[in-house]
Design an enzyme around this catalytic site. Structure first.
Site, short mmCIF file in Angstrom:
data_model
loop_
_atom_site.label_atom_id
_atom_site.label_comp_id
_atom_site.label_asym_id
_atom_site.label_seq_id
_atom_site.Cartn_x
_atom_site.Cartn_y
_atom_site.Cartn_z
N ASP A 1 8.04 -4.91 19.20
CA ASP A 1 7.93 -4.14 20.42
C ASP A 1 8.88 -4.81 21.42
O ASP A 1 8.83 -6.03 21.61
CB ASP A 1 6.48 -4.21 20.94
CG ASP A 1 5.78 -2.88 20.91
OD1 ASP A 1 6.31 -1.94 20.29
OD2 ASP A 1 4.68 -2.76 21.49
N LYS B 1 12.03 -1.90 18.85
CA LYS B 1 11.59 -0.53 19.15
C LYS B 1 10.95 -0.47 20.53
O LYS B 1 10.62 -1.50 21.12
CB LYS B 1 10.60 -0.05 18.08
CG LYS B 1 9.33 -0.88 17.97
CD LYS B 1 8.51 -0.46 16.77
CE LYS B 1 7.26 -1.31 16.60
NZ LYS B 1 6.26 -1.15 17.68
N CYS C 1 0.82 0.47 15.40
CA CYS C 1 2.19 0.29 14.91
C CYS C 1 2.28 0.13 13.39
O CYS C 1 3.22 0.63 12.77
CB CYS C 1 2.84 -0.89 15.63
SG CYS C 1 2.94 -0.63 17.43
N ASP D 1 5.56 -6.33 14.21
CA ASP D 1 5.13 -6.78 15.55
C ASP D 1 4.21 -8.01 15.54
O ASP D 1 3.22 -8.05 16.29
CB ASP D 1 4.43 -5.63 16.29
CG ASP D 1 5.34 -4.43 16.51
OD1 ASP D 1 6.51 -4.47 16.08
OD2 ASP D 1 4.87 -3.45 17.10
#
Length: 276
Positions: A74, A153, A198, A29
């Site tokens: 993300d 995700k 994350c 991310d």
């Protein structure tokens, strides 16, 4: 955040048995939203500049012979459950007093619509197909190949996902585990944004999926120092290696040297056997 407790491969719980280590770097991310956007680390309690991880990760990619590199994103729809802006449309699913005052960053419990879940209410971030959701412009991404993976995700509007392997409620897995196994990966190195959410979640899932797992601390950012510290301590207790970027090349090189020595000894023994 820095740690003096770099660990050797011998201190880390073993992954799948293999005579050869196949190493993957998972870059978690490193997106605009966490660097300059609505959820920029600089606005979080730790006050970090998320962009500081970029040159460290770039150096790892350029100098360490990883077999596989995975970039995670993300990747939320606009009506995502994690967005504070969507609270009112979801109040009917709130547990307890549905009309109470709730603030951004509060944790609530939703009873639906798909599963019951605890949820922190974040600012809207990383909306699909927006510039905020793109990887940071300075992050090095090698030319497309079979060994460069991109994983999105948090795509389900009703379930959040910190880990790059599965959503928070374990309702659905991403393709990451399958793609790593298809490439015979045995060892995973995790870096990116952020440790307390994350990055830590991805490292823990990798470990539980039986990969030998390392979290690269100085190549990762934090939302809050206290929560990141707790996450680091928990991951250590589980057996995940907490290392620094300078340790990575040594770990991989020593494993390669060991594999070469094992192969050389086996070849010599075979040669002797053929002579007798």
């Amino acid at each position: 955040m820095n740690s003096n407790s770099a660990v050797s491969a011998g201190n880390v719980s073993k992954g799948r048995s293999s005579s050869n280590h196949v190493n993957a770097l998972i870059v978690v991310d490193v997106q605009n939203c966490f660097i300059t956007g609505n959820l920029a680390l600089s606005k979080a309690p730790a006050g970090q500049d998320g962009a500081k991880v970029v040159p460290i990760i770039n150096d790892l990619i350029r100098t360490v012979p990883f077999h596989v590199i995975a970039y995670t994103y993300d990747w939320h729809p606009r009506n995502h459950i994690s967005f504070f802006d969507n609270l009112n449309s979801r109040r009917k699913y709130l547990k307890f007093n549905q009309n109470r005052t709730i603030n951004m960053y509060d944790e609530v419990i939703y009873t639906g619509p798909k599963v019951g879940t605890k949820q922190i209410l974040w600012p809207s971030h990383c909306v699909q197909d927006t510039e905020e959701a793109a990887l940071h412009k300075d992050l090095y991404v090698p030319s497309a190949s079979n060994n460069v993976i991109h994983i999105r995700k948090g795509t389900d509007p009703d379930i959040d996902s910190y880990s790059a392997f599965a959503d928070n409620n374990r309702v659905k897995k991403t393709d990451l585990d399958k793609k790593l196994r298809d490439r015979n990966v045995t060892h995973v190195f995790v870096a990116g944004l952020a440790i307390d959410y994350c990055v830590g979640g991805t490292a823990l899932d990798a470990f539980e999926l039986n990969y030998t797992t390392y979290l690269i601390e100085d190549a990762s950012g934090s939302i809050a120092f206290n929560s990141a510290k707790r996450k680091i301590e928990y991951l250590k207790q589980r057996g995940i290696g907490i290392i620094q970027a300078n340790d990575v090349k040594t770990l991989i090189s020593s494993a390669c040297d060991k594999s070469f020595s094992t192969l050389l000894i086996a070849s010599i023994n075979l040669f002797i056997l053929l002579l007798t």
